[in-house]
Design a protein around this motif. Structure first.
Motif, mmCIF file in Angstrom:
data_model
loop_
_atom_site.group_PDB
_atom_site.id
_atom_site.type_symbol
_atom_site.label_atom_id
_atom_site.label_comp_id
_atom_site.label_asym_id
_atom_site.label_seq_id
_atom_site.Cartn_x
_atom_site.Cartn_y
_atom_site.Cartn_z
ATOM 1 N N MET A 183 -4.280 -5.444 7.328
ATOM 2 C CA MET A 183 -3.214 -4.608 7.385
ATOM 3 C C MET A 183 -2.022 -5.098 8.106
ATOM 4 O O MET A 183 -1.471 -5.946 8.688
ATOM 5 C CB MET A 183 -3.970 -3.094 7.588
ATOM 6 C CG MET A 183 -5.821 -3.597 7.038
ATOM 7 S SD MET A 183 -6.958 -2.568 7.091
ATOM 8 C CE MET A 183 -5.548 -0.932 7.663
ATOM 9 N N SER A 184 -0.908 -3.747 8.049
ATOM 10 C CA SER A 184 0.091 -3.782 9.115
ATOM 11 C C SER A 184 -0.413 -4.575 9.813
ATOM 12 O O SER A 184 0.673 -5.343 10.891
ATOM 13 C CB SER A 184 0.694 -2.398 8.665
ATOM 14 O OG SER A 184 1.020 -2.415 7.638
ATOM 15 N N MET A 226 -12.452 -4.945 6.493
ATOM 16 C CA MET A 226 -11.586 -4.647 7.168
ATOM 17 C C MET A 226 -11.940 -4.905 8.842
ATOM 18 O O MET A 226 -13.234 -4.160 9.161
ATOM 19 C CB MET A 226 -11.286 -2.776 7.026
ATOM 20 C CG MET A 226 -10.062 -2.368 6.288
ATOM 21 S SD MET A 226 -9.987 -0.603 6.060
ATOM 22 C CE MET A 226 -11.372 -0.090 5.133
ATOM 23 N N ILE A 235 -7.825 0.834 -3.574
ATOM 24 C CA ILE A 235 -8.269 0.017 -1.840
ATOM 25 C C ILE A 235 -8.968 1.067 -0.858
ATOM 26 O O ILE A 235 -9.707 0.840 0.189
ATOM 27 C CB ILE A 235 -6.927 -0.999 -1.097
ATOM 28 C CG1 ILE A 235 -6.399 0.802 -0.764
ATOM 29 C CG2 ILE A 235 -6.066 -1.267 -1.731
ATOM 30 C CD1 ILE A 235 -5.324 0.330 -0.030
ATOM 31 N N ASN A 275 -5.080 4.045 -2.533
ATOM 32 C CA ASN A 275 -6.465 4.681 -1.949
ATOM 33 C C ASN A 275 -7.319 6.236 -2.512
ATOM 34 O O ASN A 275 -8.125 6.371 -2.392
ATOM 35 C CB ASN A 275 -7.271 4.414 -0.224
ATOM 36 C CG ASN A 275 -6.711 5.066 0.434
ATOM 37 O OD1 ASN A 275 -5.291 6.799 -0.407
ATOM 38 N ND2 ASN A 275 -6.421 5.673 1.131
ATOM 39 N N ARG A 327 -3.405 -5.971 2.777
ATOM 40 C CA ARG A 327 -3.029 -4.816 1.980
ATOM 41 C C ARG A 327 -1.770 -4.150 3.036
ATOM 42 O O ARG A 327 -2.095 -3.879 4.080
ATOM 43 C CB ARG A 327 -4.360 -4.435 1.633
ATOM 44 C CG ARG A 327 -5.241 -4.958 1.092
ATOM 45 C CD ARG A 327 -6.714 -3.972 1.473
ATOM 46 N NE ARG A 327 -6.972 -3.951 2.596
ATOM 47 C CZ ARG A 327 -7.511 -4.935 3.139
ATOM 48 N NH1 ARG A 327 -8.191 -5.233 2.863
ATOM 49 N NH2 ARG A 327 -8.345 -4.000 4.612
ATOM 50 N N ILE A 328 -0.649 -3.841 2.981
ATOM 51 C CA ILE A 328 0.566 -3.787 3.747
ATOM 52 C C ILE A 328 0.800 -2.316 3.029
ATOM 53 O O ILE A 328 1.501 -2.881 2.621
ATOM 54 C CB ILE A 328 1.557 -4.920 4.168
ATOM 55 C CG1 ILE A 328 0.751 -6.252 4.153
ATOM 56 C CG2 ILE A 328 2.382 -4.633 5.154
ATOM 57 C CD1 ILE A 328 0.550 -6.280 5.387
ATOM 58 N N GLY A 329 1.060 -1.486 4.144
ATOM 59 C CA GLY A 329 1.359 -0.118 3.808
ATOM 60 C C GLY A 329 2.465 0.238 4.989
ATOM 61 O O GLY A 329 4.171 0.084 4.639
ATOM 62 N N THR A 330 2.184 0.378 5.680
ATOM 63 C CA THR A 330 3.358 1.250 7.018
ATOM 64 C C THR A 330 4.396 -0.085 7.459
ATOM 65 O O THR A 330 5.623 0.642 7.513
ATOM 66 C CB THR A 330 2.647 1.303 8.487
ATOM 67 O OG1 THR A 330 1.024 2.537 8.105
ATOM 68 C CG2 THR A 330 3.747 1.737 9.594
ATOM 69 N N VAL A 367 0.671 -1.388 -0.150
ATOM 70 C CA VAL A 367 0.171 0.223 0.412
ATOM 71 C C VAL A 367 1.345 0.561 -0.379
ATOM 72 O O VAL A 367 1.538 1.321 1.321
ATOM 73 C CB VAL A 367 -1.224 -0.085 1.239
ATOM 74 C CG1 VAL A 367 -1.780 1.171 1.231
ATOM 75 C CG2 VAL A 367 -1.840 -1.692 1.379
ATOM 76 N N LYS A 406 0.047 4.579 -0.685
ATOM 77 C CA LYS A 406 -0.478 5.262 -0.849
ATOM 78 C C LYS A 406 0.237 6.947 0.035
ATOM 79 O O LYS A 406 1.207 6.060 1.269
ATOM 80 C CB LYS A 406 -1.345 6.093 0.228
ATOM 81 C CG LYS A 406 -1.607 5.343 1.596
ATOM 82 C CD LYS A 406 -3.109 4.524 1.960
ATOM 83 C CE LYS A 406 -3.103 4.501 3.652
ATOM 84 N NZ LYS A 406 -4.386 3.492 3.809
ATOM 85 N N ARG A 427 3.234 6.870 7.403
ATOM 86 C CA ARG A 427 2.919 7.752 6.714
ATOM 87 C C ARG A 427 2.736 9.221 7.052
ATOM 88 O O ARG A 427 2.315 9.045 8.246
ATOM 89 C CB ARG A 427 1.254 7.539 5.727
ATOM 90 C CG ARG A 427 1.517 6.653 5.177
ATOM 91 C CD ARG A 427 0.084 6.169 4.486
ATOM 92 N NE ARG A 427 -1.051 5.551 5.097
ATOM 93 C CZ ARG A 427 -0.596 4.723 6.098
ATOM 94 N NH1 ARG A 427 -0.285 3.458 5.446
ATOM 95 N NH2 ARG A 427 -1.438 4.099 6.988
ATOM 96 N N MET A 445 -13.505 -8.045 0.763
ATOM 97 C CA MET A 445 -12.927 -7.114 0.896
ATOM 98 C C MET A 445 -13.029 -7.321 2.583
ATOM 99 O O MET A 445 -14.221 -6.228 2.917
ATOM 100 C CB MET A 445 -12.226 -6.224 0.740
ATOM 101 C CG MET A 445 -11.177 -5.395 1.224
ATOM 102 S SD MET A 445 -11.887 -3.574 1.712
ATOM 103 C CE MET A 445 -10.463 -2.815 1.497
HETATM 104 C C1 PLP Z 1 -3.942 3.015 4.350
HETATM 105 C C2 PLP Z 1 -4.315 1.335 4.185
HETATM 106 C C3 PLP Z 1 -4.139 -0.199 4.197
HETATM 107 C C4 PLP Z 1 -2.911 -0.579 4.472
HETATM 108 O O1 PLP Z 1 -2.088 0.028 6.494
HETATM 109 P P1 PLP Z 1 -1.425 -0.233 6.981
HETATM 110 O O2 PLP Z 1 -1.539 0.082 7.810
HETATM 111 O O3 PLP Z 1 0.152 1.515 6.977
HETATM 112 O O4 PLP Z 1 -0.643 -1.203 6.385
HETATM 113 C C5 PLP Z 1 -4.856 -0.966 3.856
HETATM 114 N N1 PLP Z 1 -6.146 -1.196 3.521
HETATM 115 C C6 PLP Z 1 -6.803 -0.164 3.346
HETATM 116 C C7 PLP Z 1 -7.965 -0.108 3.007
HETATM 117 C C8 PLP Z 1 -5.965 1.305 3.455
HETATM 118 O O5 PLP Z 1 -6.510 2.239 3.206
#
Ligand code: PLP
Length: 217
Positions: free
Chosen positions: A191-192, A151, A67, A46, A207-210, A23, A25, A216, A149
């Protein structure tokens, strides 16, 4: 993450046949390019404008995942290239994606977003709505529904998160049994902060960002 750590992380997911969506973004194209050079191809964004900008600058073989919450009037901007839209949260949005897919002479892969968390702000269908919708998917021949999907609630209560992922997995299996017209192979959850719990409950896509790119700002 540095290269070695990233490749180890990626391999641990590959071994479980789980797809990693990085991820990206808010992160600059150069950062995406770094992970592209490590072999990563699936990236998640996103915001439509940010996604179209990055798509224009980066290699064509990146699989772009949308996403976020998608507004109907923005679907046309990503319909030509998006690989998978994770957040289909209304039938009107699905209808628009189908329309734009036809305009672009392609089929668009989507996931139906399920509201599993406590938070009122999270978008998505409930369990009854989604079952009703999947009985009518033949109305949308240019969308390929690949799965669900969701959360989980943002909480430190692991039992609660686990319970939510478990329910989502059960719903996924139920939909998969009912909708034999599509190839239900994707359950996007984790997610993270909660991906390990998601993997334990049957996630096929995280879905992994941080964790990959750092916090961020
Ligand atoms: C930002 C986001 C993520 C990733 O989040 P992290 O906590 O940074 O891994 C995953 N899914 C969605 C829908 C997001 O908006």
């Amino acid at each position: 993450m540095e290269q070695k750590e990233f490749l180890g992380f990626k391999k641990s997911l590959d071994d479980k046949k789980v797809t990693l969506v990085a991820v990206s973004k808010t992160k600059p194209a150069a950062e995406i390019r770094r992970f592209y050079d490590y072999g990563q191809r699936d990236f998640g964004e996103n915001y439509v404008q940010e996604l179209t900008g990055k798509h224009a600058q980066l290699p064509e073989d990146i699989r772009w995942h949308f996403i976020g919450h998608l507004q109907r009037n923005k679907v046309k901007d990503i319909a030509g290239f998006v690989h998978l839209i994770h957040g289909i949260d209304s039938e009107r949005l699905l209808k628009e994606v189908n329309k734009q897919a036809i305009q672009h002479n392609r089929t668009i892969n989507v996931l139906l977003q399920i509201h599993i968390a406590d938070e009122a702000t999270k978008f998505g269908f409930d369990e009854n709505e989604v079952q009703d919708l999947i009985s009518r998917l033949d109305l949308f021949p240019n969308v390929n529904v690949c799965g669900l999907m969701g959360m989980a609630t943002l909480t430190g209560d692991e039992a609660k998160i686990k319970g939510e992922f478990e329910r989502l997995h059960e719903l996924f299996l139920l939909c998969k049994r009912k909708d034999t017209a599509h190839n239900w192979d994707t359950l996007s959850m984790g997610m993270s902060s909660d991906y390990q719990l998601a993997l334990a409950e049957g996630s096929t896509m995280v879905r992994i960002g941080t964790l990959i790119f750092g916090a961020r700002s």
